[in-house]
Enzyme design. Sequence first.
Site, mmCIF file in Angstrom:
data_model
loop_
_atom_site.group_PDB
_atom_site.id
_atom_site.type_symbol
_atom_site.label_atom_id
_atom_site.label_comp_id
_atom_site.label_asym_id
_atom_site.label_seq_id
_atom_site.Cartn_x
_atom_site.Cartn_y
_atom_site.Cartn_z
ATOM 1 N N LYS A 38 9.743 -0.218 -2.859
ATOM 2 C CA LYS A 38 10.667 1.069 -3.397
ATOM 3 C C LYS A 38 9.947 2.228 -3.369
ATOM 4 O O LYS A 38 10.388 3.411 -2.813
ATOM 5 C CB LYS A 38 11.719 0.694 -4.375
ATOM 6 C CG LYS A 38 12.463 -0.651 -3.980
ATOM 7 C CD LYS A 38 13.308 -1.019 -5.284
ATOM 8 C CE LYS A 38 14.137 -2.151 -4.904
ATOM 9 N NZ LYS A 38 14.911 -3.098 -5.944
ATOM 10 N N GLN B 237 15.900 -2.671 -12.419
ATOM 11 C CA GLN B 237 15.451 -3.820 -11.361
ATOM 12 C C GLN B 237 15.771 -5.322 -12.061
ATOM 13 O O GLN B 237 15.541 -5.308 -13.395
ATOM 14 C CB GLN B 237 14.099 -4.015 -11.215
ATOM 15 C CG GLN B 237 13.258 -5.109 -10.356
ATOM 16 C CD GLN B 237 13.807 -4.871 -8.887
ATOM 17 O OE1 GLN B 237 13.900 -3.827 -8.445
ATOM 18 N NE2 GLN B 237 14.249 -5.881 -8.242
ATOM 19 N N ASP C 91 22.683 1.610 -7.147
ATOM 20 C CA ASP C 91 23.079 0.220 -6.545
ATOM 21 C C ASP C 91 24.701 0.112 -6.333
ATOM 22 O O ASP C 91 24.963 -0.910 -5.876
ATOM 23 C CB ASP C 91 22.519 -0.734 -7.627
ATOM 24 C CG ASP C 91 21.327 -1.194 -7.210
ATOM 25 O OD1 ASP C 91 20.955 -1.239 -6.110
ATOM 26 O OD2 ASP C 91 20.446 -1.486 -8.165
#
Length: 283
Positions: free
Chosen positions: A49, A93, A116
């Site tokens: 990422k 994460q 997200d």
Amino acid sequence: MAIILDGKKLRDKLLEGLKNKLASYKIMPKLVVILVGDNPASQIYVNNKKKTAEKLGIESVVVNYPDNISEAELLAKIAELNEDASVNAILVQLPLPAHINKQNIINAIDPIKDVDGFTPQNFGKLLSGEKPYVYPCTPKGILILLDEYGIDVAGKHVVVVGRSNIVGKPLSVMLLNLNATVTVCHSHTENLSEITKTADVLISAAGKKIIEDCMLSKDSVVIDVGIFKDEFGKTRGDVEFDSVSKKAAYISPVPGGVGPMTIASLMLNTVELFDIQNKRSCD
Ligand code: NAP
């Protein structure tokens, strides 16, 4: 032989477009990723990422914490990032260590920085058919991939295997919002193969090898979300690729299918949040 749904190629195209768009920005979006512990898979995902963000010029900061960080310390960091006007997008994460309540952490993220789309506000909007600030990355990437290949889910029977909060559940709702007829399967589903055989589009997100050619109808579309290492350390998906690719009309490979699309969606979401916070139109 099935047509391969090439997530890498589409990722590169999307990122090229994003890079061109960002060329006109005077200030670059900033993404902060919180990584707790030293899970090797999480470290690889976070590095990917970060590398992708850097290639685009998106500022990307990884905040590393040891496994034994307390929930209170993590909540304090999120509160600080929420307040920091230079931070546009926050990603925690997963998985987190067992002593930390994952939902408490997600709930603490400011919905306008929730890259997200997992906070209750964004998830709730998705459920009610309203537009959240951004859509969850993996489901979003899958829908962009289907769209790229002209696969319209409206009126089609889509079977989703898996009901997690990050893939199966939001994906099912997004498919419903696109007028698909959706069946969601999970580990308690009886006669899984009888259901998967009726799918026009079969999307598997179980994290284990469960889909064989005898479980689908000819010329269906098969999307493999699963990623895990087999006993030889090789990256695998849920789908038995060799046999299924001879029967399906379209198939997404692992690696090279949904994974790259998830990263592309994360970059798109970071820029979308930046634009919303700065009231820029997203073209
Ligand atoms: P998860 O939270 O473990 O959920 C797995 C789901 O599969 C659960 O709903 C589970 O049912 C269901 N399941 C397990 N065994 C099953 C079986 N035999 N038959 C039917 N359903 C079964 O996993 P996740 O986070 O959703 O991720 C799923 C997979 O996708 C993993 O391999 C993950 O690494 C991968 N993934 C890939 C990407 C990407 O970008 N490519 C992104 C996210 C996740 P229950 O609910 O009943 O337990």
